[in-house]
Design a protein around this motif. Sequence first.
Motif, PDB file in Angstrom:
ATOM      1  N   GLU A  97       0.995  -1.053  -0.076  1.00  0.00           N
ATOM      2  CA  GLU A  97      -0.034   0.072  -0.073  1.00  0.00           C
ATOM      3  C   GLU A  97       0.866   1.308  -0.097  1.00  0.00           C
ATOM      4  N   MET A  98       1.908   1.144   0.460  1.00  0.00           N
ATOM      5  CA  MET A  98       3.068   2.218   0.397  1.00  0.00           C
ATOM      6  C   MET A  98       3.172   2.450  -0.978  1.00  0.00           C
ATOM      7  N   ALA A  99       3.451   1.339  -1.433  1.00  0.00           N
ATOM      8  CA  ALA A  99       4.138   1.597  -3.180  1.00  0.00           C
ATOM      9  C   ALA A  99       2.879   2.148  -3.909  1.00  0.00           C
ATOM     10  N   ARG A 100       1.584   1.829  -3.548  1.00  0.00           N
ATOM     11  CA  ARG A 100       0.489   2.362  -4.227  1.00  0.00           C
ATOM     12  C   ARG A 100       0.545   3.865  -3.949  1.00  0.00           C
ATOM     13  N   LEU A 101       0.782   4.285  -2.948  1.00  0.00           N
ATOM     14  CA  LEU A 101       0.769   5.852  -2.589  1.00  0.00           C
ATOM     15  C   LEU A 101       1.743   6.413  -3.509  1.00  0.00           C
ATOM     16  N   ARG A 102       3.200   5.824  -3.215  1.00  0.00           N
ATOM     17  CA  ARG A 102       4.121   6.694  -4.082  1.00  0.00           C
ATOM     18  C   ARG A 102       3.892   6.259  -5.661  1.00  0.00           C
ATOM     19  N   GLU A 103       3.263   5.436  -5.995  1.00  0.00           N
ATOM     20  CA  GLU A 103       2.938   5.471  -7.515  1.00  0.00           C
ATOM     21  C   GLU A 103       1.918   6.507  -7.887  1.00  0.00           C
ATOM     22  N   GLU A 104       1.002   6.600  -7.253  1.00  0.00           N
ATOM     23  CA  GLU A 104      -0.122   7.573  -7.271  1.00  0.00           C
ATOM     24  C   GLU A 104       0.068   9.054  -6.846  1.00  0.00           C
ATOM     25  N   LEU A 105       1.100   9.189  -6.339  1.00  0.00           N
ATOM     26  CA  LEU A 105       1.411  10.730  -5.787  1.00  0.00           C
ATOM     27  C   LEU A 105       2.933  10.850  -6.206  1.00  0.00           C
ATOM     28  N   PRO A 106       3.197  10.715  -7.549  1.00  0.00           N
ATOM     29  CA  PRO A 106       4.670  10.785  -8.068  1.00  0.00           C
ATOM     30  C   PRO A 106       5.101  12.291  -7.761  1.00  0.00           C
ATOM     31  N   ALA A 107       6.296  12.341  -7.529  1.00  0.00           N
ATOM     32  CA  ALA A 107       7.157  13.834  -7.641  1.00  0.00           C
ATOM     33  C   ALA A 107       6.979  14.255  -8.921  1.00  0.00           C
ATOM     34  N   PRO A 342      -2.634   4.689  10.002  1.00  0.00           N
ATOM     35  CA  PRO A 342      -1.439   4.360   9.053  1.00  0.00           C
ATOM     36  C   PRO A 342      -1.799   5.060   7.828  1.00  0.00           C
ATOM     37  N   VAL A 343      -2.846   4.913   7.213  1.00  0.00           N
ATOM     38  CA  VAL A 343      -3.118   5.464   5.890  1.00  0.00           C
ATOM     39  C   VAL A 343      -2.900   6.834   5.804  1.00  0.00           C
ATOM     40  N   VAL A 344      -3.457   7.551   6.973  1.00  0.00           N
ATOM     41  CA  VAL A 344      -3.194   9.083   6.765  1.00  0.00           C
ATOM     42  C   VAL A 344      -1.782   9.345   7.100  1.00  0.00           C
ATOM     43  N   GLN A 345      -1.367   8.510   7.990  1.00  0.00           N
ATOM     44  CA  GLN A 345      -0.150   9.036   8.472  1.00  0.00           C
ATOM     45  C   GLN A 345       1.122   8.918   7.252  1.00  0.00           C
ATOM     46  N   ALA A 346       0.857   7.758   6.499  1.00  0.00           N
ATOM     47  CA  ALA A 346       1.642   7.272   5.209  1.00  0.00           C
ATOM     48  C   ALA A 346       1.421   8.440   3.986  1.00  0.00           C
ATOM     49  N   ALA A 347       0.066   8.567   3.782  1.00  0.00           N
ATOM     50  CA  ALA A 347      -0.401   9.703   2.926  1.00  0.00           C
ATOM     51  C   ALA A 347       0.273  11.086   3.109  1.00  0.00           C
ATOM     52  N   ALA A 348       0.353  11.468   4.418  1.00  0.00           N
ATOM     53  CA  ALA A 348       0.957  12.968   4.581  1.00  0.00           C
ATOM     54  C   ALA A 348       2.516  12.768   4.264  1.00  0.00           C
ATOM     55  N   GLU A 349       3.261  11.617   4.598  1.00  0.00           N
ATOM     56  CA  GLU A 349       4.638  11.460   4.549  1.00  0.00           C
ATOM     57  C   GLU A 349       4.911  11.644   2.734  1.00  0.00           C
ATOM     58  N   VAL A 350       4.203  10.863   2.090  1.00  0.00           N
ATOM     59  CA  VAL A 350       4.304  10.687   0.562  1.00  0.00           C
ATOM     60  C   VAL A 350       3.921  12.028  -0.205  1.00  0.00           C
ATOM     61  N   LEU A 351       2.802  12.551   0.279  1.00  0.00           N
ATOM     62  CA  LEU A 351       2.542  13.748  -0.401  1.00  0.00           C
ATOM     63  C   LEU A 351       3.579  15.032  -0.141  1.00  0.00           C
TER      64      LEU A 351
END
Length: 357
Positions: A97-107, A342-351
Amino acid sequence: MPRTTATAKELDPRARQLLRTLISRHIRDGEPVGSQTLARHSGLAVSPATIRNILADLEEIGLLASPHTSAGRVPTAQGYRVFVDSLLQLRPLPEGEMARLREELPAGTGTQALLGSASELLSAMSHFVGVVSVPRREQFAFRHIDFVPLDAGRVLAILVFADNDVQNRIIQTRRPYDAGELERVSNYLNRHFAGRPVAEIRATLLRDLRAARNEMESLLAHSVELAEQALGGDADGALGEGMLSEGMVLAGQTRLMGVQELSDLERLRELFEAFARKREILQLLERTVQAPGVRIFIGEETGLAPLEGMSLVTAPYVSGDRTLGVLGVIGPSRMAYDRVIPVVQAAAEVLGAALKS
């Protein structure tokens, strides 16, 4: 996260285990939980009668309530607060799921697209409402600006910001400008200010104007007037989807229509009206912008009547040393906090990482 209440520290180990089990079962099944169920699932070697006595004590101190139609009990808002503060066991978000966040919120993606994707992801991964507050434009450097004359009193400003966001803004001017004047102003701003924060540009222009003499004075005066409006934060004349002028991006509101606790249509209407107004929810988000880590508001802790029986889980997203905004999930208080946090925490880090790049 708010501090643990005193009642949580006063509970003995059996009461803590029963409260944890009851709330976990209620979150899973949505039904009041009785002593027989707790006897089977709590892992405690105690009789149902002993369990009933402990539940009565928990109800007396305000952590549980008894619906009139059932012999079982449900957690109160205070019970949920004790649960998330001291009884909840969290695990990191799975790597997939971390990989999904990074893939859909790319730099390298524009800010508007990133914020929209983040709110959609929060909604999809939590099954509730995803919300992201929008960074103020003043926090970003601008890369390029062009001006196009429209008519006697209006000019179109085309801005490209350093985060790849492009905005078109219609500004009102005190006098007409011809194309040559507008080109000189844009050339001056691009040459001297590209890569600098918007607030710094306005301050520097005003300082330079006070010190200017002769032929530079006219150019600077025109630059101040046009830049003041074109770079003046989230202008009302911004064209496009308008997310940056609304201050907040929401996704997944319709997911709440299937939530058991929101079966009352009047209740649901009030909630949707609060989403449409946005102002109150945005103010709630802004209360957490300087607070590090995850914050959780349960029921009346939000201070908003439409969010009674709801919870808001938030975390700030940070780029470098700047806190740009807050994102989170809005859902019923009976939510799977061990999943949502954990979803909210990880999304904040990736964004934050995507915006930093």
